[in-house]
Design a protein around this motif. Structure first.
Motif, PDB file in Angstrom:
ATOM      1  N   SER A  91      -4.571 -10.603 -37.789  1.00  0.00           N
ATOM      2  CA  SER A  91      -5.662 -10.004 -37.662  1.00  0.00           C
ATOM      3  C   SER A  91      -6.387  -9.247 -36.532  1.00  0.00           C
ATOM      4  O   SER A  91      -5.695  -9.159 -35.244  1.00  0.00           O
ATOM      5  N   ALA A  93      -8.450  -7.666 -35.048  1.00  0.00           N
ATOM      6  CA  ALA A  93      -9.698  -8.422 -34.346  1.00  0.00           C
ATOM      7  C   ALA A  93      -9.807  -9.643 -33.186  1.00  0.00           C
ATOM      8  O   ALA A  93      -9.861  -9.833 -32.183  1.00  0.00           O
ATOM      9  N   GLN A  94      -8.227 -10.294 -33.407  1.00  0.00           N
ATOM     10  CA  GLN A  94      -7.219 -11.530 -33.073  1.00  0.00           C
ATOM     11  C   GLN A  94      -6.441 -10.819 -31.827  1.00  0.00           C
ATOM     12  O   GLN A  94      -6.445 -11.097 -30.445  1.00  0.00           O
ATOM     13  N   HIS A 133      -3.231  -6.745 -40.249  1.00  0.00           N
ATOM     14  CA  HIS A 133      -4.499  -6.488 -40.973  1.00  0.00           C
ATOM     15  C   HIS A 133      -5.953  -5.923 -40.242  1.00  0.00           C
ATOM     16  O   HIS A 133      -5.863  -6.302 -39.166  1.00  0.00           O
ATOM     17  N   LEU A 134      -6.370  -5.217 -40.908  1.00  0.00           N
ATOM     18  CA  LEU A 134      -7.406  -4.485 -40.694  1.00  0.00           C
ATOM     19  C   LEU A 134      -9.055  -6.370 -41.025  1.00  0.00           C
ATOM     20  O   LEU A 134      -8.583  -6.616 -41.983  1.00  0.00           O
ATOM     21  N   PRO A 135     -10.235  -6.306 -40.130  1.00  0.00           N
ATOM     22  CA  PRO A 135     -10.693  -7.223 -40.746  1.00  0.00           C
ATOM     23  C   PRO A 135     -11.201  -7.269 -41.911  1.00  0.00           C
ATOM     24  O   PRO A 135     -12.046  -5.624 -42.911  1.00  0.00           O
ATOM     25  N   GLU A 136     -11.639  -8.341 -43.384  1.00  0.00           N
ATOM     26  CA  GLU A 136     -11.773  -7.850 -44.047  1.00  0.00           C
ATOM     27  C   GLU A 136     -13.091  -7.510 -44.792  1.00  0.00           C
ATOM     28  O   GLU A 136     -13.803  -6.477 -45.555  1.00  0.00           O
ATOM     29  N   ALA A 137     -14.340  -7.477 -43.043  1.00  0.00           N
ATOM     30  CA  ALA A 137     -15.612  -6.996 -43.854  1.00  0.00           C
ATOM     31  C   ALA A 137     -15.839  -5.441 -43.771  1.00  0.00           C
ATOM     32  O   ALA A 137     -16.438  -4.915 -44.525  1.00  0.00           O
ATOM     33  N   ASN A 151     -13.407  -3.126 -49.850  1.00  0.00           N
ATOM     34  CA  ASN A 151     -13.025  -3.287 -48.500  1.00  0.00           C
ATOM     35  C   ASN A 151     -10.918  -2.370 -48.648  1.00  0.00           C
ATOM     36  O   ASN A 151     -10.133  -2.041 -47.849  1.00  0.00           O
ATOM     37  N   HIS A 161     -10.508   3.214 -37.506  1.00  0.00           N
ATOM     38  CA  HIS A 161     -11.015   1.342 -37.665  1.00  0.00           C
ATOM     39  C   HIS A 161     -10.075   0.940 -36.756  1.00  0.00           C
ATOM     40  O   HIS A 161      -9.898   0.243 -35.744  1.00  0.00           O
ATOM     41  N   LEU A 165     -10.890  -0.348 -33.124  1.00  0.00           N
ATOM     42  CA  LEU A 165     -10.705  -1.412 -32.390  1.00  0.00           C
ATOM     43  C   LEU A 165      -9.556  -2.436 -31.165  1.00  0.00           C
ATOM     44  O   LEU A 165     -10.307  -2.486 -30.216  1.00  0.00           O
TER      45      LEU A 165
END
Length: 202
Positions: A91, A93-94, A133-137, A151, A161, A165
Motif C-alpha cells: 500500500s 499508505a505504508q 496499490h492505492l488505499p482500497e477506500a 474504487n 491520489h 499521498l
C-alpha cells in the motif's frame, strides 16, 4: 486540418487544454496506454502527461522491446515501481517501496480493467518491479463511465491520489479540476433523459 487537438487528442470543443495547469512533482510518472484509449472521448491519461512536466506517455500493448521505455526502467539513478494491485503489492499508505534515497518513477497502466490485465500479463518484465496499490477506500468520480466497483479509479484519479499521498506538501487538485470539466462537458452534450437513464443513480 485534423479535427483532433494535437495535444490532448480530443475532438473539437471537447479539447481540455484550456483547463490544463502546469504542475511540479518530484515523482515521475510513466503511463503505458492501450491503443484503444488514445482518442477515446473519456480518456484521462493525457491530463497527467500534459499537466506534469516529468510525466511520459507511451502508447502500445507489448512494450517488451520498447527501448526508450526499457532505458527508463533500467536507469540505476531511479527507483521504478508499478501501480498495480497484486497479492504482493504494498500500500502506498505504508510508504515501504525500497530505497528512499533514489527519486521515484511510477508506472501506470491506462486501459479498461480487462485490457490493463492483458497488458500486465503480456509485459512480464513489469512483474519484476516492486508493485504498489492505492488505499482500497478511495472511490472514483467517473460519473459517465461504467466501473466494475466503486474504487475503480480513472487514470487521472489514480495519478492524483498517488502524487498527493506521496507528496502531501504539493497541490495536485488542478488534475481533478480538468477531469471534472471534461466530465461536465460530456454531460452537457447528452440529452437529460439519456444521462438520467444510464448514470442518474450514481
Amino acid at each position: 486540418m485534423s479535427r483532433y487537438c494535437p495535444n490532448c487528442l480530443k475532438a473539437g470543443d471537447a479539447c481540455f487544454c484550456r483547463w490544463i495547469q502546469p504542475l511540479t512533482s518530484q515523482i515521475e510518472l510513466i503511463i503505458l496506454q492501450h491503443p484503444s484509449e488514445e482518442k477515446r472521448p473519456l480518456g484521462t491519461a493525457r491530463i497527467l502527461s500534459l499537466s506534469l512536466h516529468n510525466a511520459r506517455l507511451f502508447v502500445g500493448e507489448d512494450f517488451s522491446e520498447h527501448q526508450p521505455l526499457l532505458e527508463l526502467i533500467n536507469d540505476p539513478a531511479y527507483q521504478t515501481v508499478v501501480l498495480y494491485p497484486t497479492a504482493d503489492s504494498s500500500s502506498i499508505a505504508q510508504r515501504e517501496m525500497g530505497d528512499d534515497s533514489l527519486p521515484l518513477r511510477v508506472i501506470l497502466i491506462d486501459g479498461t480493467w480487462k485490457k490493463a490485465y492483458k497488458m500486465w500479463n503480456i509485459n512480464h518484465w513489469l512483474h519484476e518491479l516492486p508493485q504498489i496499490h492505492l488505499p482500497e477506500a478511495l472511490e472514483g468520480d467517473y460519473r459517465i463511465r461504467k466501473a466494475p466497483k466503486a474504487n475503480a479509479l480513472s487514470t487521472v484519479e489514480a495519478g492524483y491520489h498517488l502524487l498527493s499521498l506521496l507528496q502531501p506538501e504539493l497541490d495536485f487538485k488542478p488534475l481533478l479540476t480538468t477531469f471534472e470539466q471534461m466530465i461536465e462537458y460530456q454531460i452537457k452534450r447528452m440529452p437529460p433523459e439519456v444521462y438520467q437513464r444510464n448514470y442518474g443513480d450514481k
